[in-house]
Design an enzyme around this catalytic site. Structure first.
Site, mmCIF file in Angstrom:
data_model
loop_
_atom_site.group_PDB
_atom_site.id
_atom_site.type_symbol
_atom_site.label_atom_id
_atom_site.label_comp_id
_atom_site.label_asym_id
_atom_site.label_seq_id
_atom_site.Cartn_x
_atom_site.Cartn_y
_atom_site.Cartn_z
ATOM 1 N N GLY A 46 0.833 -1.191 0.000
ATOM 2 C CA GLY A 46 0.000 0.000 0.000
ATOM 3 C C GLY A 46 0.868 1.241 0.000
ATOM 4 N N GLN A 51 2.830 9.936 1.233
ATOM 5 C CA GLN A 51 4.151 9.334 1.421
ATOM 6 C C GLN A 51 5.124 9.703 0.310
ATOM 7 O OE1 GLN A 51 2.204 5.316 2.220
ATOM 8 N NE2 GLN A 51 4.191 5.129 3.244
ATOM 9 N N CYS A 91 5.697 -0.216 7.343
ATOM 10 C CA CYS A 91 5.376 0.966 6.542
ATOM 11 C C CYS A 91 6.576 1.345 5.692
ATOM 12 C CB CYS A 91 5.003 2.120 7.481
ATOM 13 S SG CYS A 91 4.560 3.646 6.649
ATOM 14 N N HIS A 133 -4.589 1.825 7.508
ATOM 15 C CA HIS A 133 -3.217 2.325 7.616
ATOM 16 C C HIS A 133 -2.984 3.456 6.608
ATOM 17 C CE1 HIS A 133 1.262 1.631 8.102
ATOM 18 N NE2 HIS A 133 1.230 2.261 6.938
ATOM 19 N N GLU A 134 -3.387 3.234 5.360
ATOM 20 C CA GLU A 134 -3.146 4.236 4.316
ATOM 21 C C GLU A 134 -4.010 5.482 4.520
ATOM 22 O OE1 GLU A 134 -0.528 3.876 2.689
ATOM 23 O OE2 GLU A 134 -0.259 1.727 2.994
#
Length: 165
Positions: A46, A51, A91, A133-134
Site C-alpha cells: 500500500g 508518502q 510501513c 493504515h493508508e
C-alpha cells in the site's frame, strides 16, 4: 512510469493532511501509475500519496501474491467499522520497523476509482488493515505514533542510529 521518492519518518511532511482530488486528468493518471510502480518496487502492499509528497487523497493498494490486483482509492472515507483486531504492521515510510497495531476488524469504505466513479467496498482482514493504515497517512498520521511513548522513543532512537551509520 517513474519510481517516486518515499518520505521517511520523522519527516514533517508526513503530517500534512491531504486535500480532496477534484481533477481527473492525465496528470492524476500518471501519478496513480507512478505510485503503483513505486509501491511494487519498494516492495510494499500500500502507498498513500502523502508518502510521496503529493498531498491529495489518493491511495494505491495491492495485497495479491501476484501483484496484479491494484486497488485505487480516491477521496476514500470509512463509513462503517466494527470489531477489533491486532496486526503486525510495517510501513514504507518507516522501513524495517514492524509493530502490533490495533485496528477495526471489518470496514466499509466509499471512494472514487481512478476515473472518478464512486464505489463502496466492505472488507476485513489484511485489506481492511491496509486501508485503515493508508487512510491514516492521508490524515497526517503514522502507525508508529499509535504506539506507547516508550516504543516510539525506541523507534526514533533506532532511526537516528541508522542515519548516523
Amino acid at each position: 512510469m517513474t519510481i517516486l521518492n518515499i518520505l521517511h519518518y520523522p519527516d514533517e511532511r508526513l503530517h500534512t493532511v491531504a486535500q480532496p482530488i477534484t481533477e481527473f486528468d492525465a496528470a492524476l493518471q500518471r501519478m496513480i501509475d507512478d505510485m503503483a510502480e513505486t509501491m511494487y518496487a519498494a516492495p510494499g502492499i500500500g502507498l498513500a500519496a502523502s508518502q510521496v509528497n503529493f498531498h491529495k487523497r489518493l491511495v494505491v493498494i495491492d495485497i495479491s501474491e501476484e501483484k496484479n490486483d491494484l486497488l485505487v482509492l480516491i477521496n476514500p472515507q470509512i463509513i462503517a467499522m466494527d470489531g477489533i483486531t491486532t496486526y503486525e504492521e510495517g510501513c514504507l515510510s518507516v522501513p524495517g520497523i514492524y509493530e502490533e497495531v490495533e485496528r477495526a476488524q471489518h470496514i466499509k469504505v466509499k471512494a472514487l476509482d481512478r476515473n472518478g466513479q464512486p464505489f463502496e467496498l466492505e472488507t476485513d482482514g489484511l485489506l481492511a488493515i491496509c486501508i485503515q493504515h493508508e487512510l491514516d497517512h492521508l490524515d497526517g498520521k503514522i502507525f508508529v505514533e499509535k504506539l506507547s511513548r516508550l516504543k516510539l522513543t525506541r523507534i526514533l532512537q533506532k532511526i537516528k542510529k541508522r542515519k548516523a551509520m
